[in-house]
Design a protein around this motif. Structure first.
Motif, PDB file in Angstrom:
ATOM      1  N   GLN A 149     -50.205 -35.384 -23.841  1.00  0.00           N
ATOM      2  CA  GLN A 149     -49.910 -36.743 -24.297  1.00  0.00           C
ATOM      3  C   GLN A 149     -51.118 -37.648 -24.131  1.00  0.00           C
ATOM      4  O   GLN A 149     -51.406 -38.479 -25.003  1.00  0.00           O
ATOM      5  N   MET A 150     -51.815 -37.505 -23.031  1.00  0.00           N
ATOM      6  CA  MET A 150     -52.978 -38.362 -22.800  1.00  0.00           C
ATOM      7  C   MET A 150     -54.103 -38.018 -23.769  1.00  0.00           C
ATOM      8  O   MET A 150     -54.795 -38.921 -24.265  1.00  0.00           O
TER       9      MET A 150
ATOM     10  N   GLY B 122     -50.960 -33.629  -9.249  1.00  0.00           N
ATOM     11  CA  GLY B 122     -51.530 -32.502  -9.994  1.00  0.00           C
ATOM     12  C   GLY B 122     -50.556 -31.962 -11.028  1.00  0.00           C
ATOM     13  O   GLY B 122     -50.930 -31.712 -12.183  1.00  0.00           O
ATOM     14  N   ARG B 123     -49.294 -31.790 -10.625  1.00  0.00           N
ATOM     15  CA  ARG B 123     -48.282 -31.282 -11.567  1.00  0.00           C
ATOM     16  C   ARG B 123     -48.046 -32.271 -12.710  1.00  0.00           C
ATOM     17  O   ARG B 123     -47.931 -31.887 -13.874  1.00  0.00           O
ATOM     18  N   TRP B 124     -47.982 -33.574 -12.370  1.00  0.00           N
ATOM     19  CA  TRP B 124     -47.793 -34.590 -13.400  1.00  0.00           C
ATOM     20  C   TRP B 124     -48.942 -34.543 -14.403  1.00  0.00           C
ATOM     21  O   TRP B 124     -48.737 -34.604 -15.614  1.00  0.00           O
ATOM     22  N   THR B 125     -50.164 -34.433 -13.887  1.00  0.00           N
ATOM     23  CA  THR B 125     -51.342 -34.392 -14.755  1.00  0.00           C
ATOM     24  C   THR B 125     -51.276 -33.190 -15.692  1.00  0.00           C
ATOM     25  O   THR B 125     -51.559 -33.314 -16.889  1.00  0.00           O
ATOM     26  N   GLU B 126     -50.885 -32.039 -15.167  1.00  0.00           N
ATOM     27  CA  GLU B 126     -50.765 -30.842 -16.015  1.00  0.00           C
ATOM     28  C   GLU B 126     -49.713 -31.046 -17.102  1.00  0.00           C
ATOM     29  O   GLU B 126     -49.919 -30.665 -18.257  1.00  0.00           O
ATOM     30  N   ARG B 127     -48.577 -31.663 -16.740  1.00  0.00           N
ATOM     31  CA  ARG B 127     -47.506 -31.880 -17.725  1.00  0.00           C
ATOM     32  C   ARG B 127     -47.873 -32.913 -18.778  1.00  0.00           C
ATOM     33  O   ARG B 127     -47.434 -32.818 -19.920  1.00  0.00           O
TER      34      ARG B 127
END
Length: 149
Positions: free
Chosen positions: A134-135, A125-130
């Motif tokens: 970029q995506m 979840g944290r990675w997705t928010e960060r």
């Protein structure tokens, strides 16, 4: 290749044949990549649109009533929340407790298996928010490069 094998290849540890007890490691008998393997169906169920968000909400906020969960997981309908909670309860990840009050109070919380999974989901979840910016930029670039016209 199983997810366990993929993780071992990535980490460089190779394949292990047995667990610490000397018997076959149960996880090696399952293969999430195999079409008919029960672990694949379980994986798909956990990776649905709402299950991971429900688990993460329960981990972050603790025990919650249905309406609290629905507010916390924005956009989930009552029907989908009910179905997802029932599935998570059936799989031993979530506990539903009904208190004998008038009106009855129902709360949901994580069981140990659900807590274990929620700990693994939190970094995702944290990675997705960060990385969402970029995506989204990559999607825009892709769409522009592949636009017809």
């Amino acid at each position: 290749m199983t997810t366990e094998e993929a993780a071992r290849v990535e980490s460089g540890t190779g394949r292990q044949g047995q667990d610490g007890e000397g018997g076959q490691d149960r996880e090696q008998e399952l293969d999430v990549f195999a079409q008919l393997c029960p672990s694949r169906a379980m994986f798909a169920e956990l990776a649905d649109k709402w299950s991971m968000l429900i688990l993460m909400s329960l981990a972050a906020c603790g025990q919650q009533r249905f309406s609290e969960l629905q507010r916390g997981v924005g956009g989930v309908s009552r029907k989908m929340l009910t179905q997802s909670l029932r599935s998570l309860e059936r799989s031993g990840l979530v506990r539903r407790t009904v208190f004998p009050e008038t009106p009855p109070r129902v709360v949901y919380d994580l069981l140990p298996l659900g807590r274990e999974l929620a700990v693994l989901l939190a970094p995702l979840g944290r990675w997705t928010e960060r990385r969402t910016g970029q995506m989204l930029a990559a999607r825009e670039e892709f769409d522009e490069a592949h636009a017809e016209g």
